[in-house]
Design an enzyme around this catalytic site. Structure first.
Site, mmCIF file in Angstrom:
data_model
loop_
_atom_site.group_PDB
_atom_site.id
_atom_site.type_symbol
_atom_site.label_atom_id
_atom_site.label_comp_id
_atom_site.label_asym_id
_atom_site.label_seq_id
_atom_site.Cartn_x
_atom_site.Cartn_y
_atom_site.Cartn_z
ATOM 1 N N ARG A 72 -38.860 -2.443 31.041
ATOM 2 C CA ARG A 72 -39.480 -1.314 31.533
ATOM 3 C C ARG A 72 -39.892 -0.298 30.734
ATOM 4 O O ARG A 72 -40.552 0.619 31.192
ATOM 5 C CB ARG A 72 -38.751 -0.633 32.796
ATOM 6 C CG ARG A 72 -38.276 -1.770 33.848
ATOM 7 C CD ARG A 72 -39.736 -2.311 34.452
ATOM 8 N NE ARG A 72 -39.563 -2.826 35.784
ATOM 9 C CZ ARG A 72 -40.373 -3.908 36.268
ATOM 10 N NH1 ARG A 72 -41.565 -4.147 35.638
ATOM 11 N NH2 ARG A 72 -40.103 -4.690 37.426
ATOM 12 N N ASP A 313 -35.944 -13.653 34.724
ATOM 13 C CA ASP A 313 -36.897 -12.963 35.095
ATOM 14 C C ASP A 313 -36.796 -11.870 35.572
ATOM 15 O O ASP A 313 -36.835 -11.288 36.976
ATOM 16 C CB ASP A 313 -37.649 -13.838 36.258
ATOM 17 C CG ASP A 313 -39.109 -13.440 36.778
ATOM 18 O OD1 ASP A 313 -39.926 -12.777 35.820
ATOM 19 O OD2 ASP A 313 -39.710 -13.571 37.882
ATOM 20 N N HIS A 317 -35.778 -2.231 39.386
ATOM 21 C CA HIS A 317 -36.620 -1.234 40.111
ATOM 22 C C HIS A 317 -35.821 0.042 40.487
ATOM 23 O O HIS A 317 -34.572 -0.388 40.698
ATOM 24 C CB HIS A 317 -37.365 -1.979 41.308
ATOM 25 C CG HIS A 317 -38.576 -2.778 41.231
ATOM 26 N ND1 HIS A 317 -39.711 -2.510 40.363
ATOM 27 C CD2 HIS A 317 -38.611 -4.154 41.244
ATOM 28 C CE1 HIS A 317 -40.630 -3.302 40.310
ATOM 29 N NE2 HIS A 317 -39.902 -4.549 40.873
#
Length: 435
Positions: A72, A313, A317
């Site tokens: 991120r 994967d 969040h």
């Protein structure tokens, strides 16, 4: 608990050594000095060592190479950062990760490659590999400067989850990549057929009123890329397979000698569309969770080596990303810290042997990326993980190190974990737990 103090020399005693590169599976002493493996021997190597580690009852294998993990940063540091996700990776026995090109901005220029490598170097303790953009800004129209990206250090190219303008762009991309010796990493989903859906096409999606993604979205994409591989000879890696038919097609291509490989996300080997239940947003992933028959075919593909890599994967969040109505939530699971433990479940279920698990987590992805990893050979850089397969634990959000706690496996009892991680000869993670 992390331990970042340098360890110039280490000696592991009594471990079950798993070396997928040589096929060795047996008890041995492993010596590490100056950041490299100095010896793998049946008897204690000569000389003194700064630390001797009692590894009886545990497995020592090459550090995990995660072929798909989003950290991120840059572009979404409110979700996670290299600092937080590196700690999570180290705690999970992961010593190398591959970052897809859909950062913000995308990895489409050498300057962006340098920027991300700079961030990674400042944090340290983890090998970070990058996939460059296949097309400029991942827009699917004009090809990216793959040669410059390769020279800057990218280990492959990909358009991430973005589609292409037309098939000619795909053909030219494979021609270009093949000439450079680059593997093209493909997320096999036809955007038109997926039609912005969020769940597997079937009775669950129908009952919940969720927009479906048919199996044909994956199958048609795989068929398209395999046809181009036949024409160009370029190497293609299919990332995150989700369907039985996809496994079958990849296996058929491999059988006739085409240079194709594939991976699967660990969660696809355990969850199905039924786990969506009553709109469980933690199970909103792309590709979507599919049927039990698809899950079983993916497991069989991993067992037989048609799928040579299991990845996390990893997509962390913030909590708000998962609290909207299901279609409006952001897809993805925080997967770093469950990759190895879920792999141990596969061993418990007799899907894989311990040595095969080491191959799917380390040597398999290393071969796809073309990097020197996945081996316990003398002289190899000492990226290692010591696995305690009999240290069960419950996955708890307050104990996760990733900034993202978005996982459907919270509360699940898992059979074991990484007890110690070594990166370049230095212990970067260690836990002390009652045995």
């Amino acid at each position: 608990m992390s331990d970042r103090r340098p360890a110039p020399s280490l000696l592991f005693e009594g471990a079950r050594v798993l070396d997928p590169a040589s096929g060795f599976d047996g008890s041995a002493f492993v010596a590490v000095r100056d950041g490299r493996i100095e010896a793998v021997a049946a008897t204690r190597p000569a000389g003194s060592f700064d630390q001797t580690i009692d590894a009886r009852g545990q497995w020592l294998m090459p550090g995990i190479v995660d072929i798909a993990a989003r950290f991120r940063e840059p572009g979404a540091s409110h979700k996670a950062t290299f600092a937080s996700e590196t700690r999570a990776a180290q705690s999970a026995g992961i010593t190398a990760v591959t970052i897809p090109p859909d950062t913000r901005p995308p990895i489409a220029t050498p300057a962006m490659v340098d920027r991300i490598h700079g961030i990674a170097d400042r944090v340290g303790g983890l090998d970070v590999h990058l996939l460059g953009a296949l097309t400029q800004d991942l827009a699917g129209e004009s090809l990216a400067e793959m040669s410059a990206l390769r020279q800057a250090g990218c280990v492959g190219v990909s358009n991430a989850a973005s589609g292409l303008r037309d098939s000619l762009v795909g053909r030219r991309a494979l021609d270009y990549a093949h000439g450079l010796g680059l593997t093209v990493h493909v997320f096999a989903q036809n955007p038109a057929l997926a039609n912005r859906g969020c769940a597997h096409e079937g009775p669950i999606a129908t009952r919940l009123g969720l927009a479906p993604i048919p199996v044909a979205a994956e199958v048609s994409a795989i068929r398209f890329w395999i046809s181009l591989v036949e024409d160009t000879g370029a190497a293609v890696h299919f990332g995150r397979l989700s369907t039985a038919r996809g496994v079958e097609m990849v296996g058929a291509a491999q059988k006739i000698g085409l240079p194709v490989s594939a991976d699967v996300a660990a969660h696809q080997l355990f969850l199905t569309t039924d786990d969506i239940g009553s709109f469980n947003a933690m199970c909103h992933v792309l590709p979507p969770l599919r049927s039990a028959e698809d899950r079983d075919a993916l497991r069989a593909g991993v067992m037989h080596g048609l799928i040579g890599t299991i990845c996390s994967d990893h997509q962390p969040h913030e909590p708000d990303a998962k609290i909207n109505p299901f279609p409006l939530t952001e897809p993805g699971i925080s997967g770093l810290e469950t990759l190895l433990p879920l792999g141990l479940v596969l061993v418990e279920d007799r899907i894989l042997t311990p040595l095969q698990l080491a191959e799917r987590l380390s040597l398999g992805p290393a071969r796809v990326l073309g990097v020197a990893a996945g081996s316990m050979a003398v002289g190899q850089r000492a990226n290692l993980v010591l696995v305690d397969p009999a240290q069960p634990f419950e996955l708890r959000g307050d104990q996760m190190l990733s900034a993202g706690r978005n996982t459907p496996f919270l509360g699940r009892k898992l059979p074991g974990r990484a007890s110690l991680t070594v990166h370049a000869g230095t212990i970067v993670h260690r836990i002390q737990a009652p045995r």
